[in-house]
Motif scaffolding. Structure first.
Motif, PDB file in Angstrom:
ATOM      1  N   SER A  83     117.935 -38.105  25.766  1.00  0.00           N
ATOM      2  CA  SER A  83     118.560 -39.139  27.123  1.00  0.00           C
ATOM      3  C   SER A  83     118.369 -38.070  28.279  1.00  0.00           C
ATOM      4  CB  SER A  83     120.043 -39.622  26.830  1.00  0.00           C
ATOM      5  OG  SER A  83     119.854 -40.500  25.868  1.00  0.00           O
ATOM      6  N   TYR A  91     116.818 -35.577  28.687  1.00  0.00           N
ATOM      7  CA  TYR A  91     115.540 -35.137  28.834  1.00  0.00           C
ATOM      8  C   TYR A  91     114.772 -36.252  29.720  1.00  0.00           C
ATOM      9  CZ  TYR A  91     110.549 -34.718  27.818  1.00  0.00           C
ATOM     10  OH  TYR A  91     109.015 -34.629  27.624  1.00  0.00           O
ATOM     11  N   GLN A  92     115.045 -37.413  29.266  1.00  0.00           N
ATOM     12  CA  GLN A  92     114.491 -38.715  29.946  1.00  0.00           C
ATOM     13  C   GLN A  92     115.068 -38.722  31.500  1.00  0.00           C
ATOM     14  OE1 GLN A  92     111.957 -40.525  29.084  1.00  0.00           O
ATOM     15  NE2 GLN A  92     111.588 -39.555  26.823  1.00  0.00           N
ATOM     16  N   TYR A  93     116.132 -38.431  31.598  1.00  0.00           N
ATOM     17  CA  TYR A  93     116.703 -38.364  33.089  1.00  0.00           C
ATOM     18  C   TYR A  93     115.956 -37.580  33.779  1.00  0.00           C
ATOM     19  CZ  TYR A  93     120.441 -41.301  30.910  1.00  0.00           C
ATOM     20  OH  TYR A  93     121.262 -42.248  29.978  1.00  0.00           O
ATOM     21  N   ASN A  97     113.143 -36.105  33.851  1.00  0.00           N
ATOM     22  CA  ASN A  97     111.736 -36.592  33.897  1.00  0.00           C
ATOM     23  C   ASN A  97     111.485 -37.407  35.366  1.00  0.00           C
ATOM     24  OD1 ASN A  97     110.766 -35.330  31.722  1.00  0.00           O
ATOM     25  ND2 ASN A  97     110.590 -37.322  30.454  1.00  0.00           N
ATOM     26  N   ASP A  98     112.695 -37.995  35.514  1.00  0.00           N
ATOM     27  CA  ASP A  98     112.484 -38.849  37.082  1.00  0.00           C
ATOM     28  C   ASP A  98     113.083 -38.192  38.037  1.00  0.00           C
ATOM     29  OD1 ASP A  98     111.575 -41.014  35.308  1.00  0.00           O
ATOM     30  OD2 ASP A  98     113.591 -41.852  35.049  1.00  0.00           O
ATOM     31  N   HIS A  99     113.612 -36.918  37.887  1.00  0.00           N
ATOM     32  CA  HIS A  99     113.892 -36.221  39.118  1.00  0.00           C
ATOM     33  C   HIS A  99     113.055 -35.408  39.864  1.00  0.00           C
ATOM     34  CE1 HIS A  99     116.372 -33.526  41.641  1.00  0.00           C
ATOM     35  NE2 HIS A  99     117.560 -34.043  41.128  1.00  0.00           N
ATOM     36  N   PRO A 100     112.824 -35.445  41.262  1.00  0.00           N
ATOM     37  CA  PRO A 100     111.680 -35.182  41.876  1.00  0.00           C
ATOM     38  C   PRO A 100     111.698 -33.632  41.938  1.00  0.00           C
ATOM     39  CG  PRO A 100     113.380 -36.066  43.666  1.00  0.00           C
ATOM     40  CD  PRO A 100     113.895 -36.193  42.146  1.00  0.00           C
ATOM     41  N   SER A 133     108.816 -31.539  34.261  1.00  0.00           N
ATOM     42  CA  SER A 133     109.154 -31.800  32.968  1.00  0.00           C
ATOM     43  C   SER A 133     108.096 -31.037  31.968  1.00  0.00           C
ATOM     44  CB  SER A 133     109.209 -33.165  32.715  1.00  0.00           C
ATOM     45  OG  SER A 133     110.338 -33.862  33.478  1.00  0.00           O
TER      46      SER A 133
END
Length: 167
Positions: free
Chosen positions: A64, A66-68, A70-73, A77
């Motif tokens: 979870s 890791y997935q969060y 991945n969306d951070h500018p 990742s």
């Protein structure tokens, strides 16, 4: 920083004193090279390379997080979660850390994406997420402290009973 890390365990410096950090890190194909690159002038790079590692155990939310991330500018990742270089590919004969050179090169270049990091001017925080880092214990911890003293370890924990029930 050179004085702080200088000691019997360090080899000769790979870079001259004026080589910028980003130029140095871009050339790295080994963990020792990364260590030496971090002794160079920063030149405005906001983050280290790699900047942090996610560790934990199964069913402790590592996927979870890791997935969060991945969306951070501001986060770079890795190309794969759980590359397991440090846990499954390296050995510790006689207390020394030994990793297959081709795997380390792939880890730095393709999994952590060193060129993307350098091209960003060090503006992206590169990381890896291998929960089993916790399983490797004190041997890996000792070598990480020597080779990458700048790395932040993000430990994800979960209450053991609910973790066992989740499995």
């Amino acid at each position: 920083p050179r004085e702080r890390l200088a000691g019997a365990a360090l080899e000769a410096w790979r870079f001259n004193a004026t080589t910028p950090f980003l130029d140095a890190v871009r050339t790295c194909r080994s963990l020792r090279c990364l260590r030496d690159a971090h002794l160079q002038p920063r030149g405005g790079a906001a983050f280290n390379f790699p900047h942090f590692m996610i560790a934990g155990w199964s069913k402790s939310a590592t996927t979870s997080v890791y997935q969060y991330l991945n969306d951070h500018p501001q986060v770079l990742s890795p190309t794969q979660k759980e590359p397991m270089l440090l846990t499954d590919r390296c050995t510790y004969p006689g207390g020394a850390m030994s990793c297959p050179p081709e795997r380390v090169r792939d880890y730095i270049q393709h999994i952590l994406k060193v060129h993307t990091f350098a091209d960003s001017g060090g503006a992206l925080a590169a990381y890896e997420a291998t929960p089993r880092i916790m399983d490797a214990g004190p041997e890996l911890a000792k070598h990480l402290a020597q080779l990458m003293p700048w790395v932040k370890l993000v430990a994800l924990l979960r209450e053991p009973v609910s973790r066992a029930m989740s499995k």
